[in-house]
Design an enzyme around this catalytic site. Structure first.
Site, PDB file in Angstrom:
ATOM      1  N   LYS A 112       0.818  -1.215   0.000  1.00 52.54           N
ATOM      2  CA  LYS A 112       0.000   0.000   0.000  1.00 52.54           C
ATOM      3  C   LYS A 112       0.856   1.272   0.000  1.00 52.54           C
ATOM      4  O   LYS A 112       0.402   2.317  -0.463  1.00 52.54           O
ATOM      5  CB  LYS A 112      -0.962  -0.011   1.186  1.00 52.54           C
ATOM      6  CG  LYS A 112      -2.040  -1.086   1.024  1.00 52.54           C
ATOM      7  CD  LYS A 112      -3.076  -1.066   2.109  1.00 52.54           C
ATOM      8  CE  LYS A 112      -4.208  -2.031   1.809  1.00 52.54           C
ATOM      9  NZ  LYS A 112      -3.831  -3.461   1.978  1.00 52.54           N
TER      10      LYS A 112
HETATM   11  C1  LIG Z   1      -4.476  -4.485   1.335  1.00 46.54           C
HETATM   12  C2  LIG Z   1      -3.741  -5.779   1.196  1.00 46.54           C
HETATM   13  C3  LIG Z   1      -4.146  -6.778   0.269  1.00 46.54           C
HETATM   14  C4  LIG Z   1      -5.399  -6.645  -0.590  1.00 46.54           C
HETATM   15  O1  LIG Z   1      -5.262  -5.669  -1.580  1.00 46.54           O
HETATM   16  P1  LIG Z   1      -6.538  -5.074  -2.343  1.00 46.54           P
HETATM   17  O2  LIG Z   1      -6.032  -3.979  -3.197  1.00 46.54           O
HETATM   18  O3  LIG Z   1      -7.484  -4.610  -1.268  1.00 46.54           O
HETATM   19  O4  LIG Z   1      -7.126  -6.203  -3.143  1.00 46.54           O
HETATM   20  C5  LIG Z   1      -3.363  -7.924   0.161  1.00 46.54           C
HETATM   21  N1  LIG Z   1      -2.261  -8.096   0.941  1.00 46.54           N
HETATM   22  C6  LIG Z   1      -1.852  -7.173   1.825  1.00 46.54           C
HETATM   23  C7  LIG Z   1      -0.643  -7.443   2.651  1.00 46.54           C
HETATM   24  C8  LIG Z   1      -2.560  -5.985   1.993  1.00 46.54           C
HETATM   25  O5  LIG Z   1      -2.144  -5.063   2.896  1.00 46.54           O
END
Ligand SMILES: *Cc1c(COP(=O)(O)O)cnc(C)c1O
Length: 472
Positions: A112
């Protein structure tokens, strides 16, 4: 570039507008009015660019009219210049077919950061330009909160109030939020569950006592700018593996459908994406929707992959809109009925449009642990459980022949294993260490307030501590 809402009635906005708006005023999500497309020659010409230069090249069509090329390039260098790896999102080979795309070299060790670091910089630039302030309020069960705080900390135009359920996030996750000491960062530990904290946030957005004094902003994954930033690493990895002369398949651990939708955008822009595997844990609404057309929400089962424990996937609406023929009025009806009944059937056009590129697979905890063990024993890679879900799906789809053996299959590694060290230790018997650049996390001083679980206490705290309320 103009952006339109998936529900057809909100006004079209430019890139600056959609970045600051987040959700469209008709409840829909913004998408570009049309997909920009690169020719093969243009893609070939991207080979060898540094990550920041590539990011500016890929994102340029989306920001046209809101940022100059120099501004965009400057932002990309500022944001991606201090990731923990010079390649920003390096590829690691596991065997003849399988690769890992490491997306966890940002400040909070999850993918993220790649998008939120850019979003934080965009907020500063656009708010400065408009001479405005923004008060971001959010609730987090872990990863998003820390990435958002690190993105906004130290800024002068945006401030952030992040609510987490007291005692219900891991210590690493809490410390990644509470050890950030900046005057514009406020951590609130709320008595109750994540859903309670989330309810406070939602209520603040419609509470006139709040909206009268504060311009509220959100940083959740429905913001277009986040998706846009994630398109870049599909280009970076495919170029390394031979694009545009060779196509590449991806397996993406999925929750809100943001990360994997960015792969769909890359394909729309001309990148040769062979297949996108939507990997879910047992909270498998997306797997059911893509395999049988049944999009119906159930309860949430807590798993070792908490960032994928979702009931509904907000960004899925973007795929339904685009694959289903971009009929905003029809989608608005479909979404209204889904919101009422928590269930809907995909139309034929939506199901066929999705099937052209997406396949889905689901992993339970045993399968996840087995994939983590395989990565450790066969490739020497310690992976986190979210990545384990993705790797299980990749291996299952390769075994079923959905992805042919000569096609490189890249699993997105969405978090550093140290972020989920208890689950990793249980699966492979090894406890991963935090990377040295964040290694002093447990020595840093924390700062947060604990609040009772009622809405009025939270609201009053935000109102009395927001710099933007002006009276302090
Ligand atoms: C947020 C997250 C996801 C999921 O991603 P999306 O974009 O919501 O599909 C998967 N793995 C980790 C470690 C995350 O922080």
């Amino acid at each position: 570039m103009q952006y339109v809402s998936t529900r057809g009635s909100a006004p079209a906005l430019d890139f600056e507008g959609v970045t600051l708006a987040g959700l469209a005023s008709d409840g829909g999500l913004y998408l570009p009015a049309e997909w920009p497309r690169f020719s093969e020659a243009e893609i070939r010409d991207m080979r060898g660019l540094s990550y920041p230069d590539l990011a500016a090249r890929v994102m340029a069509p989306f920001v046209a009219g809101s940022l100059t090329e120099e501004e965009l390039l400057g932002l990309c260098h500022k944001v991606y210049g201090d990731f923990g790896h010079a390649a920003v999102t390096p590829l690691v080979q596991m065997d003849a077919q399988h690769w890992l795309l490491e997306l966890f070299h940002g400040p909070t060790l999850a993918f993220k950061d790649v998008a939120l670091q850019l979003l934080g910089a965009l907020f500063e630039l656009f708010l400065e330009r408009r001479d405005q302030r923004l008060t971001i309020v959010g609730a987090t069960s872990g990863d998003t909160g820390s990435a958002a705080i690190h993105a906004v900390a130290g800024g002068t135009r945006a401030e952030i109030f992040m609510l987490h359920p007291k005692g219900r996030v891991s210590e690493v996750q809490r410390r990644q939020m509470t050890t950030v000491r900046a005057p514009n960062v406020h951590n609130l530990a709320i008595e109750g569950s994540f859903d309670d904290a989330q309810a406070h946030v939602k209520r603040m957005f419609t509470d006139p006592e709040v909206t009268r004094v504060l311009d509220l902003g959100a940083v959740n994954s429905i913001n277009w700018a986040r998706l846009m930033a994630q398109v870049v690493y599909y280009f970076a990895s495919a170029l390394q593996l031979g694009a545009p002369d060779r196509s590449v398949a991806y397996s993406v651990p999925t929750g809100n459908f943001g990360d994997v939708f960015a792969g769909y955008v890359a394909a729309k822009m001309g990148l040769p994406v062979e297949r996108l595997i939507v990997a879910t844990n047992v909270n498998d609404i997306l797997h059911r929707a893509l395999s049988s057309g049944d999009y119906s929400a159930g309860g949430v089962t807590p798993t070792i992959t908490p960032s994928m424990d979702i009931q509904v996937s907000s960004n899925f609406e973007r795929l339904l809109f685009d694959a289903g023929g971009r009929d905003g009025a029809a989608l608005a009806d479909q979404m209204r009925s889904f919101e009422a009944s928590k269930a809907m059937q995909l139309t034929n056009a939506q199901a066929e449009g999705a099937a052209a590129l997406f396949t889905s697979a689901r992993a339970d905890q045993t399968e996840t642990a087995r994939a983590m063990q395989w990565a450790y024993r066969n490739a020497g890679q310690v992976i986190d459980p979210h990545t384990g879900v993705g790797l299980h799906a990749a291996q299952a789809m390769a075994a079923e022949g959905v992805v042919a053996p000569q096609v490189p299959l890249v699993t997105l590694a969405t978090a550093h294993p140290a972020k989920f060290n208890d689950a990793v230790e249980r699966a492979i018997g090894v406890r991963p260490a935090l990377p040295s650049r964040v290694g002093d996390l447990f020595g840093r001083e924390e700062s947060y307030v604990e609040l009772a679980g009622d809405y009025a206490t939270t609201r009053d705290y935000v109102l009395s501590h927001a710099a933007a309320s002006g009276e302090a």
